[in-house]
Scaffold this active site. Structure first.
Site, PDB file in Angstrom:
ATOM      1  N   HIS A 249      38.800  -2.677   3.491  1.00 33.71           N
ATOM      2  CA  HIS A 249      39.130  -4.053   3.109  1.00 33.71           C
ATOM      3  C   HIS A 249      38.030  -4.973   3.604  1.00 33.71           C
ATOM      4  CE1 HIS A 249      41.357  -7.811   2.651  1.00 33.71           C
ATOM      5  NE2 HIS A 249      42.191  -7.143   1.883  1.00 33.71           N
ATOM      6  N   GLU A 307      46.999  -1.960  -1.034  1.00 29.74           N
ATOM      7  CA  GLU A 307      47.241  -1.269  -2.293  1.00 29.74           C
ATOM      8  C   GLU A 307      47.770   0.146  -2.091  1.00 29.74           C
ATOM      9  OE1 GLU A 307      47.462  -3.137  -4.457  1.00 29.74           O
ATOM     10  OE2 GLU A 307      45.787  -4.483  -4.793  1.00 29.74           O
TER      11      GLU A 307
HETATM   12  N1  ACO Z   1      36.207   5.061   0.786  1.00 25.15           N
HETATM   13  C1  ACO Z   1      35.012   5.527   1.225  1.00 25.15           C
HETATM   14  N2  ACO Z   1      34.053   4.739   1.710  1.00 25.15           N
HETATM   15  C2  ACO Z   1      34.278   3.423   1.737  1.00 25.15           C
HETATM   16  C3  ACO Z   1      35.510   2.863   1.307  1.00 25.15           C
HETATM   17  C4  ACO Z   1      36.493   3.736   0.813  1.00 25.15           C
HETATM   18  N3  ACO Z   1      37.662   3.273   0.380  1.00 25.15           N
HETATM   19  N4  ACO Z   1      35.449   1.516   1.460  1.00 25.15           N
HETATM   20  C5  ACO Z   1      34.251   1.243   1.963  1.00 25.15           C
HETATM   21  N5  ACO Z   1      33.526   2.384   2.142  1.00 25.15           N
HETATM   22  C6  ACO Z   1      32.194   2.536   2.700  1.00 25.15           C
HETATM   23  C7  ACO Z   1      31.144   2.169   1.671  1.00 25.15           C
HETATM   24  O1  ACO Z   1      30.750   3.289   0.906  1.00 25.15           O
HETATM   25  C8  ACO Z   1      30.035   1.667   2.563  1.00 25.15           C
HETATM   26  O2  ACO Z   1      29.368   2.775   3.097  1.00 25.15           O
HETATM   27  P1  ACO Z   1      27.780   2.734   3.396  1.00 25.15           P
HETATM   28  O3  ACO Z   1      27.615   1.695   4.485  1.00 25.15           O
HETATM   29  O4  ACO Z   1      27.448   4.121   3.809  1.00 25.15           O
HETATM   30  O5  ACO Z   1      27.099   2.318   2.121  1.00 25.15           O
HETATM   31  C9  ACO Z   1      30.779   0.956   3.686  1.00 25.15           C
HETATM   32  O6  ACO Z   1      32.053   1.587   3.756  1.00 25.15           O
HETATM   33  C10 ACO Z   1      30.951  -0.532   3.461  1.00 25.15           C
HETATM   34  O7  ACO Z   1      31.451  -0.726   2.127  1.00 25.15           O
HETATM   35  P2  ACO Z   1      31.443  -2.124   1.364  1.00 25.15           P
HETATM   36  O8  ACO Z   1      31.746  -1.903  -0.068  1.00 25.15           O
HETATM   37  O9  ACO Z   1      30.181  -2.866   1.713  1.00 25.15           O
HETATM   38  O10 ACO Z   1      32.616  -2.843   2.114  1.00 25.15           O
HETATM   39  P3  ACO Z   1      33.406  -4.061   1.565  1.00 25.15           P
HETATM   40  O11 ACO Z   1      33.967  -4.765   2.722  1.00 25.15           O
HETATM   41  O12 ACO Z   1      32.608  -4.843   0.610  1.00 25.15           O
HETATM   42  O13 ACO Z   1      34.529  -3.308   0.705  1.00 25.15           O
HETATM   43  C11 ACO Z   1      36.393  -2.781  -0.513  1.00 25.15           C
HETATM   44  C12 ACO Z   1      35.819  -3.615   0.640  1.00 25.15           C
HETATM   45  C13 ACO Z   1      35.719  -3.210  -1.822  1.00 25.15           C
HETATM   46  C14 ACO Z   1      37.894  -3.048  -0.608  1.00 25.15           C
HETATM   47  C15 ACO Z   1      36.114  -1.285  -0.239  1.00 25.15           C
HETATM   48  O14 ACO Z   1      36.640  -0.893   1.005  1.00 25.15           O
HETATM   49  C16 ACO Z   1      36.635  -0.372  -1.359  1.00 25.15           C
HETATM   50  O15 ACO Z   1      35.956  -0.203  -2.369  1.00 25.15           O
HETATM   51  N6  ACO Z   1      37.854   0.210  -1.183  1.00 25.15           N
HETATM   52  C17 ACO Z   1      38.460   1.045  -2.220  1.00 25.15           C
HETATM   53  C18 ACO Z   1      39.053   0.176  -3.313  1.00 25.15           C
HETATM   54  C19 ACO Z   1      40.323  -0.520  -2.854  1.00 25.15           C
HETATM   55  O16 ACO Z   1      41.204   0.087  -2.257  1.00 25.15           O
HETATM   56  N7  ACO Z   1      40.430  -1.834  -3.170  1.00 25.15           N
HETATM   57  C20 ACO Z   1      41.607  -2.668  -2.839  1.00 25.15           C
HETATM   58  C21 ACO Z   1      41.271  -3.641  -1.749  1.00 25.15           C
HETATM   59  S1  ACO Z   1      42.691  -4.599  -1.280  1.00 25.15           S
HETATM   60  C22 ACO Z   1      42.696  -5.923  -2.346  1.00 25.15           C
HETATM   61  O17 ACO Z   1      41.714  -6.370  -2.831  1.00 25.15           O
HETATM   62  C23 ACO Z   1      44.017  -6.551  -2.670  1.00 25.15           C
END
Ligand code: ACO
Length: 379
Positions: A249, A307
């Protein structure tokens, strides 16, 4: 690598909800979400957001009655949904198109309440038309959540289903300046209107990184299928560089505080359905996913987000996966409207800046003298 929410500049102030991503706390108008979810109706939560206090009995009766009386759709909304159904447009896209019609025949002052009242009717009509059924007329004698369920299948929902969906709607009603809420606030900040703001918010919501996540989250759970496959499935997904849906998140660097209330509601639903295996599978997936994420993505602090249990709860309450994101929009509608009204009350146009990182000081070259460029695809 980023473990802090360091890409999120502060864009304004709000008195609606507060999010503490480090401690894992969400409060609506000062009430921790655990105080409200499972205890108040959607109407009470919407009243709290809009007026700052929980309503007393008289205020609630009046407010709920006002919402209920505004539920029917304008015929033009139904015509648009019929055209979308004929083209097999996905529900969230049809709803995105139809939001613009929600203010039809309504005075500008009345639009905020009408939008919230009509949202469930819109989603249910969209679903019924897509499945070859005529839309139903809203029931004035049912609350917001019960009426939504009734409009979907024409059956009076059980108390358990209503409680499950009501808990979901209240839990999701607002969450600081999420991406969709920001989109809505930007739109009204230009002195555009609340209808346009909600259309923009739905557009932002539908992406799988935001409100589009619960469908893929449930799909992941169903693909895993049994306890013995949890570890190998999740390891394989992470090894292929794929994200685990329902985890991570932008704000929360601990477990999302909404997980507890939604998991408790989901447990009640699955127990009532005598399907505790699905609930147990979800708990195991969370446990293993958190352990594997710590190993594969050290330092990123990735935990279950809203979620994960929202998709489990909605599935248990009998909502089809195609309606997960539209149902999120039904829940967030009152929050979006509250943010629009707050923005309008003390408005300054929201216009952030970017840091330019492209080339500088280039000079024009006549067409026939330019070096060859062979770009056919957008970057
Ligand atoms: N699974 C695996 N790796 C992940 C996940 C995940 N669910 N979420 C983040 N990471 C990793 C990324 O690959 C990244 O790795 P890296 O540094 O090696 O490149 C690191 O963690 C940071 O990721 P970002 O995308 O920069 O983090 P951000 O804070 O922008 O992401 C997000 C938040 C978009 C929700 C992300 O965690 C994600 O894509 N989760 C899965 C989708 C999801 O469940 N979305 C619902 C969110 S709740 C809502 O919006 C109501």
């Amino acid at each position: 690598m980023s473990t802090q929410n360091d890409f999120a500049p502060i864009v304004g102030q709000t008195q609606l909800s507060s999010v503490d991503g480090q401690a894992g706390r969400l409060a609506i108008r000062g009430y921790p979400i655990e105080e409200l979810a499972g205890r108040v109706t959607y109407e009470e939560a919407a009243y709290l957001l809009w007026y700052g206090e929980l309503p007393d009995t008289m205020a609630l009766t009046d407010f709920a009655g006002q919402l209920a009386s505004r539920r029917s759709l304008h015929p033009a909304s139904l015509e648009l949904l019929k055209a979308c159904a004929a083209e097999r447009v996905a529900p969230i896209d049809a709803i995105g198109m139809a939001v613009g019609t929600l203010g039809l025949g309504v005075a500008q002052d009345d639009a905020p309440m009408t939008l919230v009242a009509r949202f469930p009717t819109l989603v249910a009509a969209c679903w019924r038309l897509l499945n070859g059924h005529a839309p139903l007329e809203p029931r004035l004698d049912l609350g917001h959540a019960a009426n939504y369920l009734f409009l979907l299948d024409g059956r009076l929902p059980s108390a358990g289903r209503v409680k499950a969906v009501e808990t979901y709607l209240v839990t999701l009603i607002d969450h600081g300046i999420s991406a969709s809420t920001f989109a809505a606030r930007v739109i009204v900040s230009t002195q555009s209107d609340v209808v346009a703001a909600l259309a923009g918010a739905v557009g932002a919501l539908k992406g799988p990184l935001h409100g589009g996540a619960p469908g893929p989250t449930l799909q992941m759970l169903l693909e895993i299928g049994s306890l013995d496959r949890v570890e190998s499935y999740l390891r394989d997904r992470l090894a292929r560089g794929k994200r685990l849906m329902g985890f991570g998140h932008r704000d929360y660097k601990v477990r999302d505080p909404r997980c507890d209330v939604l998991a408790a509601a989901a447990q009640a639903v699955y127990q009532a359905e005598q399907n505790v295996a699905t609930y147990a599978l979800a708990r195991r997936v969370e446990e293993v996913a958190v352990r594997l994420l710590a190993a594969y993505k050290p330092g990123r602090r990735l935990y279950a987000n809203v979620e994960f249990y929202a998709s489990l709860l909605m599935h248990g309450a009998g909502l089809p996966a195609e309606l997960f994101t539209p149902t999120f929009a039904v829940a967030r509608a009152a929050g979006w409207v509250a943010h629009c009204l707050e923005q309008q009350r003390a408005n300054r146009m929201l216009q952030p800046q970017t840091v330019y990182t492209g080339p500088q000081g280039r000079r024009w070259i006549p067409l026939e003298q330019r070096p060859a460029v062979r770009r056919t695809q957008l970057p």
